[in-house]
Scaffold this motif. Structure first.
Motif, PDB file in Angstrom:
ATOM      1  N   HIS A 124       0.802  -1.219   0.000  1.00 24.26           N
ATOM      2  CA  HIS A 124       0.000   0.000   0.000  1.00 24.26           C
ATOM      3  C   HIS A 124       0.837   1.271   0.000  1.00 24.26           C
ATOM      4  O   HIS A 124       0.311   2.355  -0.271  1.00 24.26           O
ATOM      5  CB  HIS A 124      -0.966   0.009   1.191  1.00 24.26           C
ATOM      6  CG  HIS A 124      -0.311   0.155   2.531  1.00 24.26           C
ATOM      7  ND1 HIS A 124       0.493  -0.820   3.083  1.00 24.26           N
ATOM      8  CD2 HIS A 124      -0.337   1.167   3.446  1.00 24.26           C
ATOM      9  CE1 HIS A 124       0.913  -0.426   4.268  1.00 24.26           C
ATOM     10  NE2 HIS A 124       0.436   0.772   4.508  1.00 24.26           N
ATOM     11  N   HIS A 148      -0.481  -0.838  -5.421  1.00 25.06           N
ATOM     12  CA  HIS A 148      -1.627  -1.443  -4.734  1.00 25.06           C
ATOM     13  C   HIS A 148      -2.880  -1.437  -5.597  1.00 25.06           C
ATOM     14  O   HIS A 148      -3.767  -2.275  -5.408  1.00 25.06           O
ATOM     15  CB  HIS A 148      -1.876  -0.674  -3.439  1.00 25.06           C
ATOM     16  CG  HIS A 148      -2.757  -1.366  -2.460  1.00 25.06           C
ATOM     17  ND1 HIS A 148      -3.832  -0.756  -1.856  1.00 25.06           N
ATOM     18  CD2 HIS A 148      -2.741  -2.631  -1.956  1.00 25.06           C
ATOM     19  CE1 HIS A 148      -4.429  -1.605  -1.034  1.00 25.06           C
ATOM     20  NE2 HIS A 148      -3.788  -2.746  -1.072  1.00 25.06           N
ATOM     21  N   ALA A 234      -2.993   4.427   3.897  1.00 23.06           N
ATOM     22  CA  ALA A 234      -4.151   3.563   4.159  1.00 23.06           C
ATOM     23  C   ALA A 234      -5.054   4.170   5.227  1.00 23.06           C
ATOM     24  O   ALA A 234      -4.610   4.972   6.054  1.00 23.06           O
ATOM     25  CB  ALA A 234      -3.682   2.181   4.589  1.00 23.06           C
ATOM     26  N   ASP A 253      -6.601  -3.540   2.683  1.00 27.45           N
ATOM     27  CA  ASP A 253      -6.090  -2.174   2.822  1.00 27.45           C
ATOM     28  C   ASP A 253      -4.580  -2.082   2.664  1.00 27.45           C
ATOM     29  O   ASP A 253      -4.055  -0.998   2.379  1.00 27.45           O
ATOM     30  CB  ASP A 253      -6.466  -1.592   4.189  1.00 27.45           C
ATOM     31  CG  ASP A 253      -7.899  -1.089   4.238  1.00 27.45           C
ATOM     32  OD1 ASP A 253      -8.546  -1.037   3.170  1.00 27.45           O
ATOM     33  OD2 ASP A 253      -8.366  -0.737   5.337  1.00 27.45           O
ATOM     34  N   PHE A 254      -3.871  -3.194   2.862  1.00 26.29           N
ATOM     35  CA  PHE A 254      -2.411  -3.141   2.892  1.00 26.29           C
ATOM     36  C   PHE A 254      -1.728  -3.981   1.822  1.00 26.29           C
ATOM     37  O   PHE A 254      -0.703  -3.584   1.274  1.00 26.29           O
ATOM     38  CB  PHE A 254      -1.900  -3.611   4.265  1.00 26.29           C
ATOM     39  CG  PHE A 254      -2.568  -2.947   5.434  1.00 26.29           C
ATOM     40  CD1 PHE A 254      -2.729  -1.568   5.468  1.00 26.29           C
ATOM     41  CD2 PHE A 254      -3.054  -3.703   6.495  1.00 26.29           C
ATOM     42  CE1 PHE A 254      -3.340  -0.950   6.545  1.00 26.29           C
ATOM     43  CE2 PHE A 254      -3.667  -3.097   7.580  1.00 26.29           C
ATOM     44  CZ  PHE A 254      -3.818  -1.715   7.610  1.00 26.29           C
ATOM     45  N   SER A 455      -7.134   4.596  -5.645  1.00 27.44           N
ATOM     46  CA  SER A 455      -6.961   4.558  -4.194  1.00 27.44           C
ATOM     47  C   SER A 455      -7.350   5.901  -3.593  1.00 27.44           C
ATOM     48  O   SER A 455      -7.096   6.961  -4.186  1.00 27.44           O
ATOM     49  CB  SER A 455      -5.503   4.260  -3.828  1.00 27.44           C
ATOM     50  OG  SER A 455      -5.142   2.965  -4.206  1.00 27.44           O
ATOM     51  N   TYR A 457      -6.484   8.239  -0.462  1.00 24.01           N
ATOM     52  CA  TYR A 457      -5.398   8.371   0.506  1.00 24.01           C
ATOM     53  C   TYR A 457      -5.820   9.216   1.702  1.00 24.01           C
ATOM     54  O   TYR A 457      -6.612  10.164   1.575  1.00 24.01           O
ATOM     55  CB  TYR A 457      -4.168   9.018  -0.136  1.00 24.01           C
ATOM     56  CG  TYR A 457      -3.633   8.267  -1.324  1.00 24.01           C
ATOM     57  CD1 TYR A 457      -3.402   6.902  -1.270  1.00 24.01           C
ATOM     58  CD2 TYR A 457      -3.353   8.925  -2.518  1.00 24.01           C
ATOM     59  CE1 TYR A 457      -2.913   6.201  -2.360  1.00 24.01           C
ATOM     60  CE2 TYR A 457      -2.864   8.239  -3.613  1.00 24.01           C
ATOM     61  CZ  TYR A 457      -2.648   6.881  -3.540  1.00 24.01           C
ATOM     62  OH  TYR A 457      -2.163   6.195  -4.616  1.00 24.01           O
TER      63      TYR A 457
END
Length: 463
Positions: A124, A148, A234, A253-254, A455, A457
């Motif tokens: 991530h 990711h 994340a 998430d990671f 994503s 952030y």
């Protein structure tokens, strides 16, 4: 500092700096890359002026291995890790390197003292760290998968191309002899026309947990761990040892699950040998045991216990369409009937099914072999057509010094990562066929999934 001379679009006049001087020197000696060893005083001697100044971001585990390898020939000038205890061994190995917890602070403070950055953080953080380095003109080596999310992979590859920096993704098998032999055998038609491929890994649920909900209780943060920095972009959540240092791969998430961990090693073989490009569609089937909450909602905290993901790649010129199926969590393709009794496929690998035979190879550039094994007796391989690698890390170092691009540079690694990450996107809607438009990076028939192409952030983090 060293700067690659490939893909550069900057023709402006720059101040005469260490970077300018060494770039000019590299360009003038592109055939040799560095001053010949015998001129510098003997075999194996490297002039200090020829060494890259490298910073490591995430230097425990795999990161420690990457930094250690690069440190055999180059200067390791800075090390950054959010967990001082886990990184202690690498810190001790390079006592002269400046130590940091926040890579943004490191890049800001050291500026032109750094030529290149090697990134080995959890998935991530890959894109944020990579883009921060690229924006500062640094060459970048980043672990796999490159990012990711699909959007991050596209953005990072484009930014590297525009900046003209030298790049490499950490799918080390791409530099292997086995990978090149697989390409040569497939492309020479040793097993005929390939329309079917199977790829698989035994990592899911074996090396980390999947199919589990979020821990109910928080745990004390270890005193050596900067948890907020570990979370990076994340969403915030309390610390739990179920996330770090290794189990993060199973959390949406990671990490990117088994597909993200091993896909860039295993799918690399057919993606390269068959020149697959981007798929037209993808469909996943996944277990629900342990993955559904009592109210019936799907648990999207962790990846499923096991999955099968099927990709359909369209024809490419005179190459036929290809169907490729991924298996994990203990699922495997059927053992080829041509295999002898007791013989079976390994825990990670790729199986090519051709019109005139089958070929099998392990992950990380494993050596190819024909099935059944009897076909290897007296087999004469086709002529060599591909240049052999000088070494995975060595390719990147040479590229940073003005040589040709590393073979798994981001223009290759970005599209490969997109294919891998598209499989994870399909896991968000198991049982449904996703019609994929690679040009627009959109799922055409299930638009509700497009939010996961990008994503979101946390404040303070950005590409």
């Amino acid at each position: 500092m060293f700067r690659a001379n490939q893909n550069s679009t900057d023709n402006g006049v720059r101040p005469f700096s260490r970077r300018t001087f060494l770039t000019s020197a590299a360009a003038a000696s592109a055939a040799a890359l560095v001053v010949p060893r015998h001129v510098l005083g003997g075999k194996g001697v490297v002039s200090p002026s020829d060494k890259l100044n490298i910073a490591g971001i995430g230097v425990a585990g795999m990161g420690g291995g990457n930094v250690g390898k690069l440190g055999e020939t180059e200067n390791i000038v800075a090390l950054c890790d959010v967990d001082a205890e886990r990184a202690a061994g690498t810190f001790a190995k390079f006592p002269k390197a400046k130590q940091y917890q926040d890579f943004r602070v490191m890049l800001d403070e050291l500026g032109d003292q750094i030529d290149a950055v090697v990134i080995s953080t959890p998935d991530h953080v890959h894109a944020a760290a990579t883009m921060a380095a690229i924006k500062r003109g640094k060459h970048v080596y980043c672990e796999k998968p490159l990012t990711h999310t699909i959007h991050e992979a596209r953005q990072v590859a484009a930014a590297a191309r525009e900046a003209g920096v030298a790049t490499q993704m950490g799918n080390s098998g791409h530099a292997s002899e086995g990978a090149r032999l697989t390409n040569e055998w497939i492309q020479a038609g040793v097993i005929g026309e390939v329309r079917e491929v199977h790829v698989w890994s035994d990592r899911a649920g074996n090396m980390w947990a999947q199919g589990i909900p979020r821990p109910a209780q928080a745990a004390p943060v270890p005193p050596t761990l900067a948890w907020e920095l570990w979370l990076g972009p994340a969403p915030a959540r309390p610390y739990n040892p179920g996330y770090a240092p290794v189990a993060w791969r199973g959390w949406w998430d990671f990490g990117t699950g088994a597909l993200g961990d091993m896909g860039c090693h295993i799918i690399d073989h057919p993606f390269w040998a068959l020149e697959l490009g981007q798929p037209a569609s993808v469909q996943a089937a996944a277990t629900t045991v342990g993955s559904v909450f009592p109210d019936g909602a799907r648990n999207m905290e962790t990846y499923p216990l096991a999955a099968m993901i099927h990709y359909e790649f369209p024809a490419r010129g005179d190459k036929p369409p290809v169907g490729m199926t991924w298996y994990d969590g203990g699922l495997m393709p059927p053992t080829p009937v041509e295999m002898a009794p007791g013989e079976q496929l390994g825990g990670n690998g790729a199986l090519f099914v051709g019109s005139e035979g089958k070929l099998y190879c392990d992950s990380h550039g494993g050596m190819p072999r024909l099935i059944p094994a009897a076909k290897m007796q007296g087999f004469t391989p086709p002529p060599q057509t591909m240049e052999r690698s000088i070494g995975h890390h060595a390719e990147w170092i040479a590229a940073c010094k003005g040589g040709k691009p590393a073979v798994s540079n981001f223009d290759y690694a970005g599209p490969l990562s997109e294919v891998v990450l598209l499989g994870n996107l399909a896991l968000r809607a198991p049982g449904q066929r996703l019609v994929w438009n690679s040009e627009s990076m959109q799922v055409e028939n299930l638009p509700e999934l497009n939010q996961y192409v990008t994503s979101a952030y946390r404040d303070g983090w950005t590409l």
